[in-house]
Design an enzyme around this catalytic site. Structure first.
Site, PDB file in Angstrom:
ATOM      1  N   SER A   1     -11.238   2.795  10.182  1.00 13.53           N
ATOM      2  CA  SER A   1     -10.319   3.886   9.842  1.00 13.53           C
ATOM      3  C   SER A   1     -11.132   4.966   9.149  1.00 13.53           C
ATOM      4  O   SER A   1     -11.395   4.879   7.958  1.00 13.53           O
ATOM      5  CB  SER A   1      -9.218   3.365   8.919  1.00 13.53           C
ATOM      6  OG  SER A   1      -8.540   2.315   9.558  1.00 13.53           O
ATOM      7  N   LEU A   2     -11.540   5.946   9.910  1.00 14.94           N
ATOM      8  CA  LEU A   2     -12.497   6.924   9.379  1.00 14.94           C
ATOM      9  C   LEU A   2     -11.769   8.116   8.741  1.00 14.94           C
ATOM     10  O   LEU A   2     -11.982   8.414   7.577  1.00 14.94           O
ATOM     11  CB  LEU A   2     -13.431   7.373  10.511  1.00 14.94           C
ATOM     12  CG  LEU A   2     -14.676   8.121  10.066  1.00 14.94           C
ATOM     13  CD1 LEU A   2     -15.577   7.245   9.214  1.00 14.94           C
ATOM     14  CD2 LEU A   2     -15.455   8.649  11.269  1.00 14.94           C
ATOM     15  N   HIS A   3     -10.985   8.807   9.518  1.00 18.65           N
ATOM     16  CA  HIS A   3     -10.154   9.942   9.072  1.00 18.65           C
ATOM     17  C   HIS A   3     -10.931  11.175   8.610  1.00 18.65           C
ATOM     18  O   HIS A   3     -10.388  12.271   8.614  1.00 18.65           O
ATOM     19  CB  HIS A   3      -9.136   9.537   7.993  1.00 18.65           C
ATOM     20  CG  HIS A   3      -8.256   8.397   8.399  1.00 18.65           C
ATOM     21  ND1 HIS A   3      -7.576   8.375   9.593  1.00 18.65           N
ATOM     22  CD2 HIS A   3      -7.969   7.207   7.798  1.00 18.65           C
ATOM     23  CE1 HIS A   3      -6.895   7.232   9.693  1.00 18.65           C
ATOM     24  NE2 HIS A   3      -7.126   6.509   8.639  1.00 18.65           N
TER      25      HIS A   3
ATOM     26  N   ASN B   1       2.296   9.037  10.232  1.00 17.97           N
ATOM     27  CA  ASN B   1       3.661   8.630   9.896  1.00 17.97           C
ATOM     28  C   ASN B   1       3.914   8.974   8.441  1.00 17.97           C
ATOM     29  O   ASN B   1       3.334   8.359   7.560  1.00 17.97           O
ATOM     30  CB  ASN B   1       3.827   7.120  10.088  1.00 17.97           C
ATOM     31  CG  ASN B   1       3.526   6.738  11.509  1.00 17.97           C
ATOM     32  OD1 ASN B   1       4.092   7.277  12.434  1.00 17.97           O
ATOM     33  ND2 ASN B   1       2.585   5.822  11.688  1.00 17.97           N
TER      34      ASN B   1
ATOM     35  N   CYS C   1       0.706  -6.918  15.172  1.00 21.83           N
ATOM     36  CA  CYS C   1      -0.008  -6.257  14.084  1.00 21.83           C
ATOM     37  C   CYS C   1       0.243  -7.117  12.847  1.00 21.83           C
ATOM     38  O   CYS C   1       1.389  -7.268  12.420  1.00 21.83           O
ATOM     39  CB  CYS C   1       0.549  -4.847  13.923  1.00 21.83           C
ATOM     40  SG  CYS C   1      -0.104  -3.982  12.504  1.00 21.83           S
TER      41      CYS C   1
ATOM     42  N   CYS D   1      -1.228   6.058   2.724  1.00 17.51           N
ATOM     43  CA  CYS D   1      -0.748   4.766   3.218  1.00 17.51           C
ATOM     44  C   CYS D   1       0.244   4.138   2.240  1.00 17.51           C
ATOM     45  O   CYS D   1      -0.033   4.050   1.035  1.00 17.51           O
ATOM     46  CB  CYS D   1      -1.936   3.832   3.427  1.00 17.51           C
ATOM     47  SG  CYS D   1      -1.448   2.184   3.959  1.00 17.51           S
TER      48      CYS D   1
ATOM     49  N   CYS E   1      -2.605  -4.256  -1.312  1.00 17.36           N
ATOM     50  CA  CYS E   1      -3.957  -3.844  -0.920  1.00 17.36           C
ATOM     51  C   CYS E   1      -4.664  -3.297  -2.140  1.00 17.36           C
ATOM     52  O   CYS E   1      -4.039  -2.661  -2.995  1.00 17.36           O
ATOM     53  CB  CYS E   1      -3.879  -2.761   0.160  1.00 17.36           C
ATOM     54  SG  CYS E   1      -5.484  -2.356   0.904  1.00 17.36           S
TER      55      CYS E   1
ATOM     56  N   CYS F   1      -5.918   4.319  -0.215  1.00 18.33           N
ATOM     57  CA  CYS F   1      -5.776   5.415   0.748  1.00 18.33           C
ATOM     58  C   CYS F   1      -4.494   6.169   0.414  1.00 18.33           C
ATOM     59  O   CYS F   1      -3.414   5.572   0.367  1.00 18.33           O
ATOM     60  CB  CYS F   1      -5.710   4.869   2.169  1.00 18.33           C
ATOM     61  SG  CYS F   1      -7.137   3.843   2.579  1.00 18.33           S
TER      62      CYS F   1
ATOM     63  N   SER G   1      -9.358  -4.178  11.888  1.00 17.39           N
ATOM     64  CA  SER G   1      -9.452  -2.783  11.476  1.00 17.39           C
ATOM     65  C   SER G   1      -9.814  -2.723   9.997  1.00 17.39           C
ATOM     66  O   SER G   1      -9.176  -3.367   9.164  1.00 17.39           O
ATOM     67  CB  SER G   1      -8.095  -2.112  11.711  1.00 17.39           C
ATOM     68  OG  SER G   1      -8.117  -0.786  11.252  1.00 17.39           O
TER      69      SER G   1
ATOM     70  N   GLU H   1       4.444  -7.998   5.804  1.00 24.41           N
ATOM     71  CA  GLU H   1       5.116  -7.572   7.033  1.00 24.41           C
ATOM     72  C   GLU H   1       4.202  -7.742   8.233  1.00 24.41           C
ATOM     73  O   GLU H   1       2.979  -7.645   8.115  1.00 24.41           O
ATOM     74  CB  GLU H   1       5.556  -6.111   6.893  1.00 24.41           C
ATOM     75  CG  GLU H   1       6.662  -5.993   5.852  1.00 24.41           C
ATOM     76  CD  GLU H   1       7.119  -4.570   5.585  1.00 24.41           C
ATOM     77  OE1 GLU H   1       8.312  -4.384   5.357  1.00 24.41           O
ATOM     78  OE2 GLU H   1       6.287  -3.649   5.591  1.00 24.41           O
TER      79      GLU H   1
ATOM     80  N   GLY I   1      -3.012  -4.715   3.879  1.00 26.45           N
ATOM     81  CA  GLY I   1      -4.252  -5.284   3.338  1.00 26.45           C
ATOM     82  C   GLY I   1      -5.499  -4.839   4.062  1.00 26.45           C
ATOM     83  O   GLY I   1      -5.455  -4.216   5.120  1.00 26.45           O
ATOM     84  N   GLU I   2      -6.637  -5.142   3.439  1.00 22.65           N
ATOM     85  CA  GLU I   2      -7.943  -4.815   4.009  1.00 22.65           C
ATOM     86  C   GLU I   2      -8.586  -6.143   4.459  1.00 22.65           C
ATOM     87  O   GLU I   2      -9.026  -6.941   3.625  1.00 22.65           O
ATOM     88  CB  GLU I   2      -8.788  -4.100   2.940  1.00 22.65           C
ATOM     89  CG  GLU I   2     -10.254  -3.948   3.272  1.00 22.65           C
ATOM     90  CD  GLU I   2     -10.532  -3.384   4.679  1.00 22.65           C
ATOM     91  OE1 GLU I   2      -9.947  -2.361   5.056  1.00 22.65           O
ATOM     92  OE2 GLU I   2     -11.328  -4.010   5.400  1.00 22.65           O
TER      93      GLU I   2
HETATM   94  N1  SAH Z   1      -7.059  -1.679   5.728  1.00 22.93           N
HETATM   95  C1  SAH Z   1      -7.232  -1.650   7.149  1.00 22.93           C
HETATM   96  C2  SAH Z   1      -6.033  -2.095   7.946  1.00 22.93           C
HETATM   97  C3  SAH Z   1      -4.664  -1.601   7.526  1.00 22.93           C
HETATM   98  S1  SAH Z   1      -4.234   0.067   7.830  1.00 22.93           S
HETATM   99  C4  SAH Z   1      -7.685  -0.274   7.581  1.00 22.93           C
HETATM  100  O1  SAH Z   1      -7.725   0.622   6.754  1.00 22.93           O
HETATM  101  O2  SAH Z   1      -8.067  -0.106   8.737  1.00 22.93           O
HETATM  102  C5  SAH Z   1      -4.061   0.196   9.578  1.00 22.93           C
HETATM  103  C6  SAH Z   1      -4.247   1.607  10.102  1.00 22.93           C
HETATM  104  O3  SAH Z   1      -3.141   2.463   9.743  1.00 22.93           O
HETATM  105  C7  SAH Z   1      -5.482   2.298   9.553  1.00 22.93           C
HETATM  106  O4  SAH Z   1      -6.172   2.951  10.590  1.00 22.93           O
HETATM  107  C8  SAH Z   1      -4.896   3.304   8.574  1.00 22.93           C
HETATM  108  O5  SAH Z   1      -5.764   4.351   8.307  1.00 22.93           O
HETATM  109  C9  SAH Z   1      -3.639   3.712   9.293  1.00 22.93           C
HETATM  110  N2  SAH Z   1      -2.639   4.354   8.447  1.00 22.93           N
HETATM  111  C10 SAH Z   1      -2.419   4.153   7.129  1.00 22.93           C
HETATM  112  N3  SAH Z   1      -1.403   4.935   6.698  1.00 22.93           N
HETATM  113  C11 SAH Z   1      -0.963   5.620   7.789  1.00 22.93           C
HETATM  114  C12 SAH Z   1       0.090   6.553   8.001  1.00 22.93           C
HETATM  115  N4  SAH Z   1       0.902   6.925   7.008  1.00 22.93           N
HETATM  116  N5  SAH Z   1       0.257   7.053   9.238  1.00 22.93           N
HETATM  117  C13 SAH Z   1      -0.523   6.645  10.268  1.00 22.93           C
HETATM  118  N6  SAH Z   1      -1.522   5.753  10.135  1.00 22.93           N
HETATM  119  C14 SAH Z   1      -1.744   5.259   8.901  1.00 22.93           C
END
Ligand code: SAH
Length: 346
Positions: A220-222, A296, A107, A121, A114, A118, A197, A94, A165-166
């Site tokens: 993407s730290l979180h 989301n 995007c 995700c 992937c 996570c 990212s 997508e 994907g990463e």
């Molecule tokens: N693998 C890469 C790129 C894909 S994810 C990465 O991890 O950065 C793109 C972004 O969406 C990342 O910052 C990820 O943490 C975030 N993301 C994943 N699931 C999400 C969700 N359910 N709600 C909001 N952001 C989310």
């Protein structure tokens, strides 16, 4: 007898020129075909109208153009467009167009599925099937650029590798795609408008720094606390925060460019002062920007967006320590095009 024809876009310009010489033609023919393939984004050899019919047939006999096909396109109330993109071997990925007042952002996906896990995700539920080729990444950008011109009357302005994907697990192909996107023989976009990212692959972040790439990096730290991060992003056990931080220090020492962190605040997970303090300690070594992304929900509701007080606490504490922080509202939620929702329902 079945033959496997080669994807013509796997050839460099020089290889294409050499191919024509080997066929008794002029090297210049290679330039013409190359232009059709990349600048004009031809889907078929028939499209190449300034090439003779015999030559087009000869190309047809030797090669294929593995172009992507936009299977379905959904348009959100807020103008966001989500494309389900069919690859030549049947897989789907997508890609999304996110229009705002000042920008038109693509995007794009870098892998089918992937390999990371996570837990918040949607894409992590699909097994990684394969890496995308450079031309499959490039084609997504071209398709979205065309949609941006059609629906919003302006070309694409930015690209983020935040689809499926990463990207750093498919580094070589992502780099080749970006080379094409930024090349005069492609889309001639500035690398400053491209952001890769990553969920944080230390070795590859170091490599990017050593390769002196010119695009932006987002992480993407979180969470900046190992225990918490491992519980939501289990691969953190293998790539712990100390290694990530060391790689980012290397990145900053080489590029001197600001690092962006993507960060979601969840109820009961990181909506406390200690979490913010850890984040500040983690990123204060270099100019940083923290994007507080709205969560989301993906179907099972295990994770919940923290309340606005918690998000404001992040904003205030980060700003008081001179770290740029913004709240990023989600776009395209109604069509599952928002971050982390890709593959939710397709
Ligand atoms: N693998 C890469 C790129 C894909 S994810 C990465 O991890 O950065 C793109 C972004 O969406 C990342 O910052 C990820 O943490 C975030 N993301 C994943 N699931 C999400 C969700 N359910 N709600 C909001 N952001 C989310």
């Amino acid at each position: 007898m079945a033959t496997t024809k080669k994807d013509i876009r796997a050839l460099t310009k020089d290889q294409l020129r050499e191919f024509f010489v080997s066929q008794g033609d002029k090297p210049f023919r290679g330039n013409q075909v190359y232009e059709w393939l990349w600048i004009k984004s031809a889907h078929t050899f028939e499209d190449m109208t300034n090439i003779s019919i015999e030559t087009r047939q000869m190309l047809e006999d030797n090669f294929v153009i593995n172009h992507i096909k936009v299977d379905t396109m959904q348009r959100s109330n807020d103008g966001t467009i989500k494309n389900a993109v069919r690859l030549h071997d049947g897989f789907l990925v997508e890609s999304v167009l996110i229009p705002t007042k000042s920008r038109s952002t693509a995007c794009v996906s870098s892998q089918v599925g992937c390999s990371l896990d996570c837990r918040f995700c949607a894409t992590s539920r699909l097994k990684r099937m394969r890496n995308l080729n450079p031309d499959e990444i490039y084609d997504q950008v071209v398709a979205i650029d065309q949609q941006s011109r059609l629906y919003n009357d302006r070309p694409l302005s930015n690209i983020v590798f935040m689809g499926m994907g990463e990207p750093l697990m498919n580094y070589n192909n992502v780099l080749k795609a970006i080379d094409k996107i930024t090349s005069k023989e492609g889309l001639a976009m500035s690398p400053k408008r491209i952001t890769v990212s990553t969920s944080g692959v230390p070795k590859m972040i170091k490599k990017m720094a050593d390769d002196e790439v010119k695009f932006n990096l987002a992480v993407s730290l979180h969470s900046a606390i190992d225990e918490v991060r491992t519980s939501i992003m289990p691969f953190n056990e293998h790539f712990p925060l100390a290694d990530l931080r060391e790689a980012l220090e290397h990145w900053y020492s080489k590029t001197k460019s600001r690092i962006t962190y993507e960060y979601i605040v969840w109820k009961g997970i990181n909506d406390n002062k200690e979490a913010v303090e850890a984040l500040i300690q983690f990123c204060k070594f270099a100019p940083s920007k923290v994007n507080l992304i709205e969560y989301n929900p993906i179907d099972d509701g295990e994770f919940q967006q923290a309340n606005s007080e918690a998000v404001n606490m992040y904003l205030n504490m980060l700003e008081s320590r001179n770290i740029v922080a913004t709240i990023r509202r989600s776009r395209g939620k109604d069509i599952d095009a928002a971050c982390g929702q890709l593959a939710n329902k397709s």
